[in-house]
Write a protein that holds these residues in place. Structure first.
Motif, PDB file in Angstrom:
ATOM      1  N   VAL A  92       0.857  -1.184   0.000  1.00  0.00           N
ATOM      2  CA  VAL A  92       0.000   0.000   0.000  1.00  0.00           C
ATOM      3  C   VAL A  92       0.890   1.229   0.000  1.00  0.00           C
ATOM      4  O   VAL A  92       1.866   1.306   0.748  1.00  0.00           O
ATOM      5  CB  VAL A  92      -0.930   0.013   1.225  1.00  0.00           C
ATOM      6  CG1 VAL A  92      -1.477   1.412   1.499  1.00  0.00           C
ATOM      7  CG2 VAL A  92      -2.077  -0.967   1.026  1.00  0.00           C
ATOM      8  N   THR A  93       0.555   2.181  -0.833  1.00  0.00           N
ATOM      9  CA  THR A  93       1.245   3.467  -0.845  1.00  0.00           C
ATOM     10  C   THR A  93       0.217   4.579  -0.802  1.00  0.00           C
ATOM     11  O   THR A  93      -0.712   4.598  -1.610  1.00  0.00           O
ATOM     12  CB  THR A  93       2.098   3.646  -2.109  1.00  0.00           C
ATOM     13  OG1 THR A  93       3.077   2.622  -2.145  1.00  0.00           O
ATOM     14  CG2 THR A  93       2.805   4.981  -2.107  1.00  0.00           C
ATOM     15  N   VAL A  94       0.385   5.487   0.136  1.00  0.00           N
ATOM     16  CA  VAL A  94      -0.506   6.633   0.273  1.00  0.00           C
ATOM     17  C   VAL A  94       0.347   7.897   0.153  1.00  0.00           C
ATOM     18  O   VAL A  94       1.346   8.056   0.865  1.00  0.00           O
ATOM     19  CB  VAL A  94      -1.242   6.612   1.626  1.00  0.00           C
ATOM     20  CG1 VAL A  94      -2.127   7.844   1.773  1.00  0.00           C
ATOM     21  CG2 VAL A  94      -2.077   5.338   1.758  1.00  0.00           C
ATOM     22  N   ILE A  95      -0.039   8.782  -0.770  1.00  0.00           N
ATOM     23  CA  ILE A  95       0.716  10.010  -1.026  1.00  0.00           C
ATOM     24  C   ILE A  95      -0.214  11.209  -0.939  1.00  0.00           C
ATOM     25  O   ILE A  95      -1.311  11.201  -1.509  1.00  0.00           O
ATOM     26  CB  ILE A  95       1.370   9.989  -2.421  1.00  0.00           C
ATOM     27  CG1 ILE A  95       2.094   8.672  -2.677  1.00  0.00           C
ATOM     28  CG2 ILE A  95       2.322  11.165  -2.588  1.00  0.00           C
ATOM     29  CD1 ILE A  95       2.611   8.534  -4.094  1.00  0.00           C
ATOM     30  N   TYR A  96       0.227  12.239  -0.220  1.00  0.00           N
ATOM     31  CA  TYR A  96      -0.528  13.488  -0.132  1.00  0.00           C
ATOM     32  C   TYR A  96       0.375  14.660  -0.474  1.00  0.00           C
ATOM     33  O   TYR A  96       1.527  14.733  -0.031  1.00  0.00           O
ATOM     34  CB  TYR A  96      -1.069  13.707   1.280  1.00  0.00           C
ATOM     35  CG  TYR A  96      -2.292  12.904   1.622  1.00  0.00           C
ATOM     36  CD1 TYR A  96      -3.556  13.256   1.135  1.00  0.00           C
ATOM     37  CD2 TYR A  96      -2.186  11.779   2.433  1.00  0.00           C
ATOM     38  CE1 TYR A  96      -4.671  12.506   1.465  1.00  0.00           C
ATOM     39  CE2 TYR A  96      -3.298  11.032   2.766  1.00  0.00           C
ATOM     40  CZ  TYR A  96      -4.544  11.401   2.282  1.00  0.00           C
ATOM     41  OH  TYR A  96      -5.654  10.657   2.607  1.00  0.00           O
ATOM     42  N   LYS A  97      -0.162  15.588  -1.247  1.00  0.00           N
ATOM     43  CA  LYS A  97       0.474  16.883  -1.450  1.00  0.00           C
ATOM     44  C   LYS A  97      -0.040  17.829  -0.378  1.00  0.00           C
ATOM     45  O   LYS A  97      -1.230  17.808  -0.044  1.00  0.00           O
ATOM     46  CB  LYS A  97       0.146  17.400  -2.853  1.00  0.00           C
ATOM     47  CG  LYS A  97       0.814  18.709  -3.211  1.00  0.00           C
ATOM     48  CD  LYS A  97       0.751  18.957  -4.717  1.00  0.00           C
ATOM     49  CE  LYS A  97      -0.669  19.010  -5.234  1.00  0.00           C
ATOM     50  NZ  LYS A  97      -0.718  19.352  -6.672  1.00  0.00           N
ATOM     51  N   LEU A  98       0.849  18.653   0.186  1.00  0.00           N
ATOM     52  CA  LEU A  98       0.472  19.589   1.240  1.00  0.00           C
ATOM     53  C   LEU A  98       0.228  20.950   0.604  1.00  0.00           C
ATOM     54  O   LEU A  98       1.159  21.616   0.146  1.00  0.00           O
ATOM     55  CB  LEU A  98       1.569  19.666   2.302  1.00  0.00           C
ATOM     56  CG  LEU A  98       2.038  18.327   2.882  1.00  0.00           C
ATOM     57  CD1 LEU A  98       3.047  18.552   4.007  1.00  0.00           C
ATOM     58  CD2 LEU A  98       0.860  17.496   3.382  1.00  0.00           C
ATOM     59  N   THR A  99      -1.028  21.354   0.556  1.00  0.00           N
ATOM     60  CA  THR A  99      -1.412  22.574  -0.151  1.00  0.00           C
ATOM     61  C   THR A  99      -1.967  23.611   0.817  1.00  0.00           C
ATOM     62  O   THR A  99      -2.113  23.364   2.010  1.00  0.00           O
ATOM     63  CB  THR A  99      -2.468  22.260  -1.225  1.00  0.00           C
ATOM     64  OG1 THR A  99      -3.672  21.772  -0.585  1.00  0.00           O
ATOM     65  CG2 THR A  99      -1.968  21.191  -2.197  1.00  0.00           C
ATOM     66  N   GLY A 100      -2.279  24.792   0.264  1.00  0.00           N
ATOM     67  CA  GLY A 100      -2.907  25.836   1.062  1.00  0.00           C
ATOM     68  C   GLY A 100      -1.942  26.641   1.912  1.00  0.00           C
ATOM     69  O   GLY A 100      -2.368  27.358   2.822  1.00  0.00           O
ATOM     70  N   VAL A 101      -0.640  26.523   1.666  1.00  0.00           N
ATOM     71  CA  VAL A 101       0.375  27.287   2.395  1.00  0.00           C
ATOM     72  C   VAL A 101       1.310  27.923   1.371  1.00  0.00           C
ATOM     73  O   VAL A 101       1.401  27.459   0.232  1.00  0.00           O
ATOM     74  CB  VAL A 101       1.178  26.392   3.364  1.00  0.00           C
ATOM     75  CG1 VAL A 101       0.269  25.791   4.419  1.00  0.00           C
ATOM     76  CG2 VAL A 101       1.910  25.291   2.612  1.00  0.00           C
TER      77      VAL A 101
END
Length: 321
Positions: A92-101
């Protein structure tokens, strides 16, 4: 022997297409060549644990970013095989981009992710220190004892201003889904024939892929359309073809990953040369000295590093590139 004689024409076409195709994950436990560990979990448990690790990094951040999920298929075939052999395990691979900053906060967010994971008792997964003097540092870490691997990465948006966008990725160890045996399965890439695959050739192709995976040290993405194992036939014979990709990487990291692959090939005695691409992206092609096996590692237009390994059904033979 020249490269074109070393692999089928259909495989050469697939390897050329992969440089510009979209790219899509996963690190697993290493057991020093022993039989693979049978990690007990199911897909939902792996996803839940990956999400927990991500929130441990993100929830205390300041400024507080928004999580934007990257990719739609968190479950993919196990590339990080302990024994470099095939089986039905998945990751399993979970990737998130951190936005709003602001983009200027990207490095700060990577540092905060590192600090939060260290507080949890997690360990660095690299021998070298993070180069915080670089405008776009990357942190590689792993959990103990369950051996999830994660990274926090800064992607470049404006090099002149030192601005970027941070992302966090967590990859589970390889695990065998309930009801699955250890027999290998094959994907059916578009445009390539996928009949029953010869076991010896399949093992060679996947084994080489696994060692390249170790050299890249950036993980793999969930299997994309057109990736996986296939059998290709043309006038030069029949070969097994295995393709996979990493997640999209910052430009500098993609270049370094290809350089690590080149160093691995050279250290292992492969014949290596650079392959020109229309976009000017880094790519190397290597021929195994005792087989007709040919491997290509290339940065795609999306930033993902694409890997293709092609090996003939008829055992070891010499190959030049």
């Amino acid at each position: 022997m020249k490269l074109r004689k070393a692999i089928p024409a259909a495989a050469l076409l697939a390897m050329t297409i992969m440089v510009t195709a979209c790219g899509g994950q996963g690190d697993g436990q290493k057991t020093g060549g022993k039989a693979p560990k049978q990690v007990k979990m199911n897909e939902q448990q792996a996803i839940d644990r990956a999400e927990e690790i991500i929130h441990q990094a993100v929830d205390g951040m300041s400024p507080q970013p928004r999580l934007e999920r990257m990719g739609n298929a968190p479950v993919g075939a196990c590339i990080a095989r302990d024994d470099h052999g095939p089986d039905d395990r998945v990751q399993v691979t979970v990737i998130y981009k951190l936005t709003g900053v602001p983009g200027s906060e990207a490095q700060n967010l990577v540092r905060q992710a590192r600090d939060a994971w260290l507080k949890q008792g997690y360990k660095y997964n690299t021998s070298g220190e993070v180069d915080w003097a670089s405008p776009f540092p990357t942190v590689y870490m792993r959990t103990e004892p369950d051996d999830f691997w994660m990274d926090a990465v800064t992607g470049v948006t404006d090099r002149a201003k030192g601005e970027g966008v941070a992302s966090v990725k967590v990859t589970s160890p390889c695990f065998l889904p309930p009801g699955k045996a250890s027999a290998a399965t094959a994907a059916d890439p578009a445009g390539l024939e996928a009949p029953r695959i010869d076991e010896a050739a399949r093992d060679r192709a996947v084994g080489h892929s696994s060692r390249i995976y170790d050299a890249l040290h950036v993980g793999s993405a969930p299997t994309q359309p057109g990736e996986g194992l296939s059998t290709v036939r043309d006038e030069s014979g029949t070969s097994v073809h295995h393709t996979w990709s990493t997640p999209p990487l910052p430009q500098d990291e993609g270049v370094r990953a290809v350089a690590r692959a080149q160093a691995y090939f050279q250290g292992a005695g492969w014949n290596v040369r650079h392959m020109p691409t229309l976009e000017g992206l880094p790519a190397v092609v290597a021929g195994h000295p005792e087989e007709h096996t040919v491997a290509q590692v290339a940065v795609s237009a999306t930033g993902a590093v694409r890997v293709a390994v092609t090996t003939p059904l008829n055992g070891p033979a010499s190959a030049d590139v």
